[in-house]
Design a protein around this motif. Sequence first.
Motif, mmCIF file in Angstrom:
data_model
loop_
_atom_site.group_PDB
_atom_site.id
_atom_site.type_symbol
_atom_site.label_atom_id
_atom_site.label_comp_id
_atom_site.label_asym_id
_atom_site.label_seq_id
_atom_site.Cartn_x
_atom_site.Cartn_y
_atom_site.Cartn_z
ATOM 1 N N ASN A 16 0.797 -1.220 0.274
ATOM 2 C CA ASN A 16 0.007 0.159 0.074
ATOM 3 C C ASN A 16 0.959 1.367 -0.144
ATOM 4 O O ASN A 16 2.265 1.232 0.193
ATOM 5 C CB ASN A 16 -0.814 -0.122 1.210
ATOM 6 C CG ASN A 16 -0.248 -0.078 2.315
ATOM 7 O OD1 ASN A 16 0.498 0.958 2.683
ATOM 8 N ND2 ASN A 16 -0.541 -1.094 3.489
ATOM 9 N N HIS A 56 1.487 9.722 6.480
ATOM 10 C CA HIS A 56 0.904 9.528 4.985
ATOM 11 C C HIS A 56 -0.144 8.601 5.334
ATOM 12 O O HIS A 56 0.154 7.373 5.915
ATOM 13 C CB HIS A 56 2.018 8.907 4.283
ATOM 14 C CG HIS A 56 1.686 8.794 2.870
ATOM 15 N ND1 HIS A 56 1.995 9.854 1.885
ATOM 16 C CD2 HIS A 56 0.900 7.565 2.397
ATOM 17 C CE1 HIS A 56 1.296 9.429 0.660
ATOM 18 N NE2 HIS A 56 0.723 8.076 0.882
ATOM 19 N N GLU A 84 -3.599 6.652 3.131
ATOM 20 C CA GLU A 84 -4.253 6.314 2.000
ATOM 21 C C GLU A 84 -5.329 5.406 2.337
ATOM 22 O O GLU A 84 -5.071 4.221 2.661
ATOM 23 C CB GLU A 84 -3.276 5.658 0.683
ATOM 24 C CG GLU A 84 -2.374 6.588 0.185
ATOM 25 C CD GLU A 84 -1.225 6.068 -0.826
ATOM 26 O OE1 GLU A 84 -2.094 5.026 -1.740
ATOM 27 O OE2 GLU A 84 -0.557 6.640 -1.186
#
Length: 258
Positions: free
Chosen positions: A68, A244, A246
């Motif tokens: 990922n 970070h 996602e």
Amino acid sequence: MTIQADVAPGLLEQVDQPRVGDAFGELVTRCWAAGARPGSVFEVLERADGAVFATDTSHWFSGPAQWNGAETWACEQARGRILDIGCGPGRHALALTEAGHHVLGLDSSPGAVAVAEERGLSVVLGELGEAEALGAFDTLLLLGNNLGFLGSRESSPAVLAQLAALARPGSQLLASTRDMRNSQVPETLAYRARNRALGRLPGEYRVRIRSRATATPWFEYLYASVDEVRELVRDSPWALCDSHQEGTAVAVRLELRG
């Protein structure tokens, strides 16, 4: 229709619990023997409320193209002498080694360590609390959702202190986790609500890994949002410097204070 079974008295009581052992090591060993082929071996994560989650064990052998975005971002930050904590069969350690980094793996699973060594990696069998003899590192990795090793709000200060004891001045800790706040699974929503009612962080899970008739001991594992990570490290030797995310996948970069 009534079905009768001829079962010896007491037999069911003898087999109703799995054998406690290196279930994770069994899984990755069988998957490695099958060529790390997708669909060959499945890992079962059992939560204390009885919920079970199955994942394809081959993901522990995946390369950077299959990771990922959060874990890719974390590995891009790695530098210096690296300790991959909870390295398993070495998916991150292998990629970083091939990229020219100096990486040492650490895992408590004998089976996983054996597989990682077969893959040509430098790995030590042991627990985090035993790792000071390995020296100091510039980058500590807790990938594969291994920020979960913090366990809970109560246990995280001790774990963060253990990690700091392995770090050189200016070192960084790169870790990944899952932000489960937007889960739509009813059982998970109920589990998180119960944790809140008990004064725990919502993502404090009690789990074990299953492989056929073998299970690891139960252990505490934490899934946290970036804001929760910030809260956990506030009074620790570490400072949250970057992150970070996602979807549900989260990676954070912590720096050693001072």
